[in-house]
Design a protein around this motif. Structure first.
Motif, PDB file in Angstrom:
ATOM      1  N   LYS A   1     -41.858  92.350 -84.789  1.00 26.15           N
ATOM      2  CA  LYS A   1     -42.729  93.212 -84.521  1.00 26.15           C
ATOM      3  C   LYS A   1     -44.085  92.639 -85.010  1.00 26.15           C
ATOM      4  O   LYS A   1     -45.119  93.062 -83.897  1.00 26.15           O
ATOM      5  N   SER A   2     -44.241  91.845 -85.933  1.00 25.46           N
ATOM      6  CA  SER A   2     -45.869  91.519 -86.076  1.00 25.46           C
ATOM      7  C   SER A   2     -46.427  90.752 -85.092  1.00 25.46           C
ATOM      8  O   SER A   2     -47.444  90.677 -84.569  1.00 25.46           O
ATOM      9  N   GLU A   3     -45.288  89.744 -84.433  1.00 26.48           N
ATOM     10  CA  GLU A   3     -45.780  88.815 -83.406  1.00 26.48           C
ATOM     11  C   GLU A   3     -45.983  89.459 -82.209  1.00 26.48           C
ATOM     12  O   GLU A   3     -46.932  89.273 -81.369  1.00 26.48           O
ATOM     13  N   ALA A   4     -45.476  90.586 -82.007  1.00 29.00           N
ATOM     14  CA  ALA A   4     -45.370  91.507 -80.857  1.00 29.00           C
ATOM     15  C   ALA A   4     -46.508  92.302 -80.837  1.00 29.00           C
ATOM     16  O   ALA A   4     -47.585  92.209 -79.680  1.00 29.00           O
ATOM     17  N   ILE A   5     -47.105  92.784 -81.808  1.00 26.91           N
ATOM     18  CA  ILE A   5     -48.466  93.530 -81.948  1.00 26.91           C
ATOM     19  C   ILE A   5     -49.486  92.414 -81.757  1.00 26.91           C
ATOM     20  O   ILE A   5     -50.636  92.898 -81.240  1.00 26.91           O
ATOM     21  N   ALA A   6     -49.393  91.047 -82.196  1.00 24.28           N
ATOM     22  CA  ALA A   6     -50.258  90.260 -82.127  1.00 24.28           C
ATOM     23  C   ALA A   6     -50.547  89.853 -80.730  1.00 24.28           C
ATOM     24  O   ALA A   6     -51.717  89.666 -80.052  1.00 24.28           O
ATOM     25  N   ALA A   7     -49.325  89.923 -79.902  1.00 31.85           N
ATOM     26  CA  ALA A   7     -49.577  89.398 -78.439  1.00 31.85           C
ATOM     27  C   ALA A   7     -50.409  90.794 -77.636  1.00 31.85           C
ATOM     28  O   ALA A   7     -51.182  90.360 -76.837  1.00 31.85           O
ATOM     29  N   PHE A   8     -50.064  92.035 -78.081  1.00 27.37           N
ATOM     30  CA  PHE A   8     -50.814  92.884 -77.474  1.00 27.37           C
ATOM     31  C   PHE A   8     -52.369  92.819 -77.850  1.00 27.37           C
ATOM     32  O   PHE A   8     -53.213  93.231 -77.209  1.00 27.37           O
ATOM     33  N   GLU A   9     -52.501  92.718 -79.152  1.00 25.45           N
ATOM     34  CA  GLU A   9     -53.994  92.646 -79.513  1.00 25.45           C
ATOM     35  C   GLU A   9     -54.682  91.448 -79.112  1.00 25.45           C
ATOM     36  O   GLU A   9     -55.873  91.696 -78.362  1.00 25.45           O
ATOM     37  N   ASP A  10     -54.013  90.444 -78.306  1.00 20.53           N
ATOM     38  CA  ASP A  10     -54.513  89.189 -78.034  1.00 20.53           C
ATOM     39  C   ASP A  10     -54.860  89.515 -76.221  1.00 20.53           C
ATOM     40  O   ASP A  10     -55.843  89.006 -75.686  1.00 20.53           O
ATOM     41  N   GLY A  11     -54.075  90.631 -75.816  1.00 19.15           N
ATOM     42  CA  GLY A  11     -54.030  91.176 -74.604  1.00 19.15           C
ATOM     43  C   GLY A  11     -55.166  92.036 -74.496  1.00 19.15           C
ATOM     44  O   GLY A  11     -55.220  92.670 -73.391  1.00 19.15           O
ATOM     45  N   GLY A  12     -55.938  92.474 -75.447  1.00 16.85           N
ATOM     46  CA  GLY A  12     -57.125  93.381 -75.374  1.00 16.85           C
ATOM     47  C   GLY A  12     -56.465  94.948 -75.688  1.00 16.85           C
ATOM     48  O   GLY A  12     -57.476  95.709 -75.378  1.00 16.85           O
ATOM     49  N   TYR A  13     -55.345  95.109 -76.153  1.00  7.06           N
ATOM     50  CA  TYR A  13     -54.730  96.451 -76.535  1.00  7.06           C
ATOM     51  C   TYR A  13     -55.484  97.056 -77.841  1.00  7.06           C
ATOM     52  O   TYR A  13     -55.681  95.989 -78.781  1.00  7.06           O
ATOM     53  N   PHE A  14     -55.588  98.039 -78.108  1.00  2.00           N
ATOM     54  CA  PHE A  14     -55.909  98.836 -79.306  1.00  2.00           C
ATOM     55  C   PHE A  14     -54.735  98.923 -80.315  1.00  2.00           C
ATOM     56  O   PHE A  14     -53.646  99.597 -79.588  1.00  2.00           O
ATOM     57  N   CYS A  15     -54.674  98.305 -81.363  1.00  2.00           N
ATOM     58  CA  CYS A  15     -53.364  98.035 -81.965  1.00  2.00           C
ATOM     59  C   CYS A  15     -53.122  98.601 -83.283  1.00  2.00           C
ATOM     60  O   CYS A  15     -54.200  98.851 -83.957  1.00  2.00           O
ATOM     61  N   VAL A  16     -52.124  99.362 -83.801  1.00  2.00           N
ATOM     62  CA  VAL A  16     -52.120 100.015 -84.955  1.00  2.00           C
ATOM     63  C   VAL A  16     -50.520  99.509 -85.265  1.00  2.00           C
ATOM     64  O   VAL A  16     -49.676 100.073 -84.803  1.00  2.00           O
ATOM     65  N   ASP A  17     -50.439  99.174 -86.679  1.00  2.00           N
ATOM     66  CA  ASP A  17     -49.195  98.832 -87.352  1.00  2.00           C
ATOM     67  C   ASP A  17     -48.808  99.903 -88.278  1.00  2.00           C
ATOM     68  O   ASP A  17     -49.538 100.491 -88.978  1.00  2.00           O
ATOM     69  N   ASN A  18     -47.363 100.065 -88.254  1.00  2.00           N
ATOM     70  CA  ASN A  18     -46.836 100.933 -89.214  1.00  2.00           C
ATOM     71  C   ASN A  18     -47.390 102.320 -89.059  1.00  2.00           C
ATOM     72  O   ASN A  18     -47.562 102.968 -90.011  1.00  2.00           O
ATOM     73  N   LEU A  19     -47.385 102.908 -88.004  1.00  2.00           N
ATOM     74  CA  LEU A  19     -47.791 104.301 -87.550  1.00  2.00           C
ATOM     75  C   LEU A  19     -46.675 105.248 -87.571  1.00  2.00           C
ATOM     76  O   LEU A  19     -45.762 105.143 -87.035  1.00  2.00           O
ATOM     77  N   PRO A  20     -46.682 106.636 -88.658  1.00  2.00           N
ATOM     78  CA  PRO A  20     -45.777 107.384 -88.505  1.00  2.00           C
ATOM     79  C   PRO A  20     -45.993 108.124 -87.152  1.00  2.00           C
ATOM     80  O   PRO A  20     -46.718 108.210 -86.556  1.00  2.00           O
ATOM     81  N   PRO A  21     -44.551 108.302 -86.761  1.00  2.00           N
ATOM     82  CA  PRO A  21     -44.340 108.721 -85.369  1.00  2.00           C
ATOM     83  C   PRO A  21     -45.038 110.088 -84.980  1.00  2.00           C
ATOM     84  O   PRO A  21     -45.838 110.002 -83.671  1.00  2.00           O
ATOM     85  N   ARG A  22     -45.370 111.133 -85.968  1.00  2.00           N
ATOM     86  CA  ARG A  22     -46.204 112.216 -85.588  1.00  2.00           C
ATOM     87  C   ARG A  22     -47.507 111.873 -85.328  1.00  2.00           C
ATOM     88  O   ARG A  22     -48.255 112.514 -84.764  1.00  2.00           O
ATOM     89  N   MET A  23     -48.082 110.762 -85.738  1.00  2.00           N
ATOM     90  CA  MET A  23     -49.323 110.369 -85.421  1.00  2.00           C
ATOM     91  C   MET A  23     -49.659 109.675 -84.079  1.00  2.00           C
ATOM     92  O   MET A  23     -50.811 109.404 -83.625  1.00  2.00           O
ATOM     93  N   ILE A  24     -48.441 109.141 -83.384  1.00  2.00           N
ATOM     94  CA  ILE A  24     -48.693 108.705 -82.088  1.00  2.00           C
ATOM     95  C   ILE A  24     -49.200 109.744 -81.132  1.00  2.00           C
ATOM     96  O   ILE A  24     -50.031 109.531 -80.267  1.00  2.00           O
ATOM     97  N   GLY A  25     -48.672 111.090 -81.077  1.00  2.00           N
ATOM     98  CA  GLY A  25     -49.367 112.310 -80.408  1.00  2.00           C
ATOM     99  C   GLY A  25     -50.804 112.206 -80.730  1.00  2.00           C
ATOM    100  O   GLY A  25     -51.494 112.616 -79.587  1.00  2.00           O
ATOM    101  N   SER A  26     -51.143 112.195 -81.947  1.00  2.00           N
ATOM    102  CA  SER A  26     -52.675 112.248 -82.158  1.00  2.00           C
ATOM    103  C   SER A  26     -53.501 111.270 -81.541  1.00  2.00           C
ATOM    104  O   SER A  26     -54.535 111.303 -81.100  1.00  2.00           O
ATOM    105  N   LEU A  27     -52.951 109.917 -81.384  1.00  2.00           N
ATOM    106  CA  LEU A  27     -53.558 108.888 -80.853  1.00  2.00           C
ATOM    107  C   LEU A  27     -53.684 109.047 -79.533  1.00  2.00           C
ATOM    108  O   LEU A  27     -54.589 108.784 -78.779  1.00  2.00           O
ATOM    109  N   GLY A  28     -52.639 109.523 -78.767  1.00  2.00           N
ATOM    110  CA  GLY A  28     -52.763 110.218 -77.222  1.00  2.00           C
ATOM    111  C   GLY A  28     -53.754 111.252 -77.136  1.00  2.00           C
ATOM    112  O   GLY A  28     -54.360 111.005 -76.182  1.00  2.00           O
TER     113      GLY A  28
END
Length: 295
Positions: A23-50
């Motif tokens: 998963k660490s390599e995966a999030i690095a790939a998205f970060e390199d692709g220009g994504y805003f990335c957050v690691d180890n985010l509690p599920p209930r906070m995903i909605g807040s990010l939305g």
């Protein structure tokens, strides 16, 4: 998640799966692709990010988050959160990473880390408990990737090819950084070439005010046999190294070329390397002359 925000497309990816599956390599790939990335985010906070996406001033158009069993009891909410987001029209794409049991055990042995579900017990017990826990989430995933036989670099490249926008430039960014040793070597260099053995234009009055980009300096630096022999060994080495770094998944590479002052020889060599590397279609080359303006 795809949502129209003031005419802009908004995308979200939730990365989850087995601990040790990459998963660490995966999030690095998205970060390199220009994504805003957050690691180890509690599920209930995903909605807040939305919710952030709904604000015009958020500046976030694409995001990737990792949510996994490190979240403890909160992780149990992930399936429910995903369902709620679907109902709200904020449907994230779920990437699930997995690997076979022996591979996960071997990776934990290499890192000597404790499994989050077996902090005081056998790693294999935690792996089996996690696999059972994650079965419903795996069935819910949009993309499942088995990383058993994948290196970190290969995984990043696969994600880039399969999940990032097709128009994104996935070539490795290669910087040729020239510098003067008298001003100190650059800390960001991956490789350093010392070219102080080449003829030094500094001791020629008519060449001293010029730089390594001027034809007169180039001719002086590359006169004799040393430069030719140097290029004859260096260029084949780079022809070997560059594709190897690309295949490994490296996205940025800095080759520093140093002479005494960073004004003449290093710049001449960097320009010669740049022209050679133009034939490599999998890299984007730029030259940065750090010390050329210094006295």
């Amino acid at each position: 998640m795809n949502e129209q925000q003031g005419g802009k497309q908004v995308t979200m990816v939730v990365i989850t799966g087995h601990s040790g599956a990459g998963k660490s390599e995966a999030i690095a790939a998205f970060e390199d692709g220009g994504y805003f990335c957050v690691d180890n985010l509690p599920p209930r906070m995903i909605g807040s990010l939305g919710e952030l996406f709904r604000h015009q001033g958020s500046g976030v158009e694409r995001a990737a988050v990792v949510s996994d069993v490190r979240g403890g009891d909160y992780f149990d909410d992930l399936l429910h959160v995903l369902d709620d987001l679907d109902v709200d029209g904020l449907a994230p794409k779920v990437l699930f990473l997995e690997a076979d049991e022996q591979t996960l055990v071997d990776r934990y042995k290499e890192t000597r880390r404790r499994h989050p579900l077996a902090p005081d017990g056998q790693v294999v017990d935690g792996i089996r408990a996690e696999r059972k826990m994650l079965t419903p989430l795996r069935e819910r995933a949009d993309v499942v990737m088995d990383t058993t036989d994948l290196s970190g670099g290969v995984l990043r490249r696969r994600i880039a090819e399969e999940m990032l926008d097709g128009d994104e430039d996935q070539r490795m960014a290669l910087t040729l950084l020239t510098f003067g040793f008298k001003n100190g070597p650059p800390r960001e260099a991956d490789l350093i070439l010392d070219v102080r053995f080449l003829p030094n234009p500094h001791y020629e009055d008519e060449l001293r005010p010029l730089t390594g980009m001027d034809p007169e300096v180039v001719e002086y630096v590359e006169s004799g046999t040393q430069a030719g022999e140097f290029y004859g060994r260096l260029m084949p080495l780079l022809d070997f190294l560059i594709p190897a770094y690309v295949a490994e998944g490296k996205t940025h590479l800095t080759i520093a070329i140093g002479c005494t002052g960073g004004r003449h020889r290093s710049i001449t060599v960097a320009d010669r390397i740049s022209r050679r590397l133009q034939s490599h279609s999998d890299v984007v080359v730029r030259i940065k002359n750090r010390d050329v303006e210094l006295e």
